[in-house]
Design a protein around this motif. Structure first.
Motif, PDB file in Angstrom:
ATOM      1  N   SER A   1      -4.191   0.338  -7.238  1.00 43.34           N
ATOM      2  CA  SER A   1      -4.205  -1.122  -7.210  1.00 43.34           C
ATOM      3  C   SER A   1      -5.258  -1.621  -6.237  1.00 43.34           C
ATOM      4  CB  SER A   1      -2.829  -1.632  -6.765  1.00 43.34           C
ATOM      5  OG  SER A   1      -2.814  -3.039  -6.665  1.00 43.34           O
ATOM      6  N   GLU A   2      -5.774  -2.815  -6.494  1.00 42.13           N
ATOM      7  CA  GLU A   2      -6.591  -3.450  -5.466  1.00 42.13           C
ATOM      8  C   GLU A   2      -5.649  -3.795  -4.326  1.00 42.13           C
ATOM      9  OE1 GLU A   2      -8.493  -7.035  -6.786  1.00 42.13           O
ATOM     10  OE2 GLU A   2      -6.629  -8.133  -6.897  1.00 42.13           O
ATOM     11  N   MET A   3      -6.171  -3.762  -3.116  1.00 45.16           N
ATOM     12  CA  MET A   3      -5.316  -3.954  -1.942  1.00 45.16           C
ATOM     13  C   MET A   3      -6.089  -4.682  -0.851  1.00 45.16           C
ATOM     14  SD  MET A   3      -3.585  -0.152  -1.775  1.00 45.16           S
ATOM     15  CE  MET A   3      -2.202  -0.566  -0.713  1.00 45.16           C
ATOM     16  N   CYS A   4      -5.342  -5.381  -0.005  1.00 50.85           N
ATOM     17  CA  CYS A   4      -5.947  -5.985   1.175  1.00 50.85           C
ATOM     18  C   CYS A   4      -5.836  -4.993   2.334  1.00 50.85           C
ATOM     19  CB  CYS A   4      -5.267  -7.310   1.516  1.00 50.85           C
ATOM     20  SG  CYS A   4      -3.572  -7.148   2.107  1.00 50.85           S
ATOM     21  N   VAL A   5      -6.514  -5.282   3.414  1.00 51.74           N
ATOM     22  CA  VAL A   5      -6.508  -4.406   4.583  1.00 51.74           C
ATOM     23  C   VAL A   5      -5.084  -4.193   5.096  1.00 51.74           C
ATOM     24  CG1 VAL A   5      -7.258  -4.179   6.988  1.00 51.74           C
ATOM     25  CG2 VAL A   5      -8.870  -4.978   5.263  1.00 51.74           C
ATOM     26  N   CYS A   6      -4.289  -5.253   5.125  1.00 50.15           N
ATOM     27  CA  CYS A   6      -2.916  -5.137   5.625  1.00 50.15           C
ATOM     28  C   CYS A   6      -2.097  -4.156   4.784  1.00 50.15           C
ATOM     29  CB  CYS A   6      -2.228  -6.508   5.622  1.00 50.15           C
ATOM     30  SG  CYS A   6      -3.002  -7.703   6.711  1.00 50.15           S
TER      31      CYS A   6
ATOM     32  N   THR B   1      -4.153   1.545  11.595  1.00 52.77           N
ATOM     33  CA  THR B   1      -4.423   0.205  12.121  1.00 52.77           C
ATOM     34  C   THR B   1      -5.357  -0.545  11.170  1.00 52.77           C
ATOM     35  OG1 THR B   1      -6.394   0.885  13.357  1.00 52.77           O
ATOM     36  CG2 THR B   1      -4.246   1.064  14.500  1.00 52.77           C
ATOM     37  N   HIS B   2      -5.297  -1.874  11.271  1.00 50.24           N
ATOM     38  CA  HIS B   2      -6.207  -2.709  10.481  1.00 50.24           C
ATOM     39  C   HIS B   2      -7.656  -2.371  10.805  1.00 50.24           C
ATOM     40  CE1 HIS B   2      -2.939  -6.035  10.043  1.00 50.24           C
ATOM     41  NE2 HIS B   2      -2.691  -4.987   9.302  1.00 50.24           N
ATOM     42  N   SER B   3      -7.927  -2.150  12.077  1.00 44.49           N
ATOM     43  CA  SER B   3      -9.275  -1.851  12.530  1.00 44.49           C
ATOM     44  C   SER B   3      -9.805  -0.568  11.884  1.00 44.49           C
ATOM     45  CB  SER B   3      -9.294  -1.727  14.049  1.00 44.49           C
ATOM     46  OG  SER B   3     -10.554  -1.339  14.508  1.00 44.49           O
ATOM     47  N   ALA B   4      -8.977   0.460  11.852  1.00 45.00           N
ATOM     48  CA  ALA B   4      -9.389   1.735  11.264  1.00 45.00           C
ATOM     49  C   ALA B   4      -9.671   1.585   9.773  1.00 45.00           C
ATOM     50  CB  ALA B   4      -8.324   2.804  11.498  1.00 45.00           C
TER      51      ALA B   4
END
Length: 118
Positions: A55-60, A69-72
């Motif tokens: 699936s397409e996904m957001c960072v979260c 982590t979001h940063s990673a």
């Protein structure tokens, strides 16, 4: 690990060499292709790709799915975008990531089939 057999002679098969030379990639293309495959050389990036196959996904969502982590995740996505492996689309405040095209999944699956061979 099996020992690799090596040639013990020094005969050059000129007909074969002359047939192969025109097909060898030039330095620029070889470098570009090596850089492309380097993107696949990180286990974290492989996991992100395998998630994006579904699936397409957001960072979260990626961070929650991979326990990172979001940063990673963002760092890896920048690498993918630079290599043109993922694309993004914005919906309100959320940015969704997906594979840039079907070639990525084909390359991944061929590599996976290769490592699973007996």
């Amino acid at each position: 690990m099996k020992e690799i057999e090596t040639c013990t002679c020094s005969i050059i098969h000129d007909d074969i060499v002359q047939k192969v030379i025109p097909s060898i990639l030039n330095d620029d293309k070889a470098s570009d292709l090596a850089s492309f495959f380097k993107v696949f050389s990180d286990p974290t990036r492989i996991k992100i790709l395998s998630a994006l196959f579904i699936s397409e996904m957001c960072v979260c969502d990626l961070a929650a799915s991979l326990n990172m982590t979001h940063s990673a995740i963002s760092h890896q996505l920048r690498t993918f975008k630079a290599a043109k492996l993922v694309k993004s689309r914005k919906e309100g405040k959320v940015v969704y990531y997906s594979l840039a095209d079907t070639h990525i999944q084909q390359i991944f699956h061929q590599g996976y089939e290769h490592i699973c061979e007996d």
